[in-house]
Design an enzyme around this catalytic site. Sequence first.
Site, PDB file in Angstrom:
ATOM      1  NE  ARG A  50     -33.411 119.551  67.921  1.00  8.32           N
ATOM      2  CZ  ARG A  50     -33.965 118.554  67.365  1.00  8.32           C
ATOM      3  NH1 ARG A  50     -33.514 117.850  66.260  1.00  8.32           N
ATOM      4  NH2 ARG A  50     -35.058 118.064  68.064  1.00  8.32           N
ATOM      5  CB  CYS A  80     -36.515 123.853  68.324  1.00 10.29           C
ATOM      6  SG  CYS A  80     -35.318 122.565  69.137  1.00 10.29           S
ATOM      7  CB  THR A  82     -32.477 122.668  72.227  1.00  5.40           C
ATOM      8  OG1 THR A  82     -33.231 122.063  73.459  1.00  5.40           O
ATOM      9  CG2 THR A  82     -30.918 121.998  72.390  1.00  5.40           C
ATOM     10  CB  THR A 122     -32.658 119.871  76.206  1.00  4.61           C
ATOM     11  OG1 THR A 122     -32.209 120.898  75.713  1.00  4.61           O
ATOM     12  CG2 THR A 122     -33.844 119.351  75.631  1.00  4.61           C
ATOM     13  CE  LYS A 159     -38.007 116.037  71.234  1.00  7.86           C
ATOM     14  NZ  LYS A 159     -38.238 116.954  70.068  1.00  7.86           N
ATOM     15  CB  CYS A 190     -38.331 121.276  76.332  1.00 10.62           C
ATOM     16  SG  CYS A 190     -38.545 120.155  75.187  1.00 10.62           S
TER      17      CYS A 190
END
Length: 232
Positions: A50, A80, A82, A122, A159, A190
């Site tokens: 993204r 999520c 974003t 982000t 991640k 996030c």
Amino acid sequence: MTKLILGVLGGMGPAATLEFLTRVQAYTPAKKDQDHIRVIADINPEAPDRNGPGTQAGVVLAEMAGGLQGAGAQVLAMPCNTAHAHASLIQRACGLPLIDMIDLGAEAAQRSGAMRAGVLGTKGALKLYREYLAARAMGLVTLPQDSQDAFMETIYRIKAGDRGEEVRLEMQGYAAELKGLGADILIAGCTEAPLVISKGDTRLEMIDPGDLLARRAVGVCMGWEPLPLRQS
């Protein structure tokens, strides 16, 4: 009691989705299997990043939402932050309402009485939170560019499976930096951030939109709270 079926747009990243599903299960009052909410999840780690330029994430997310609707989902959740930039497209594609986690985070910040929210997120998530907070007459505090770049490196390490002490200390450092810049509340914007930092790890009150999303999903599917309005 008839419960709504929850569709989950997941895989962004997989660990955050699993954490969200764990919380949905934990927040559901159940004495037997049949008391739980039916959840249909598409954990798709192949959804485009993204954060990249010209990403086709919205198209893929819309296809995922259509698949969830076809499988029987009645309301959507997407752990999520974003990806909520594509919320309208997702809802137009499938005709289902989406519980908005950005709105939940901004709403919680407003309820706290804070005036300036520091957001760990982000670039895309920060843009969304700026809009949602401004609509509530609140300011947004962000990291300087060099620290923001370092934050993104930390997120990608999480991640990749790193939840070690070094990563935890880095995340605490970003939170402390936001406080030093004038934030009076922290939004973990996030879904990877709360995997390594909790409310006791920062001197700021911390809002976890992913946790709020799980609670709201349970409330909506159990019929305790109304369905969210579908964006056009």
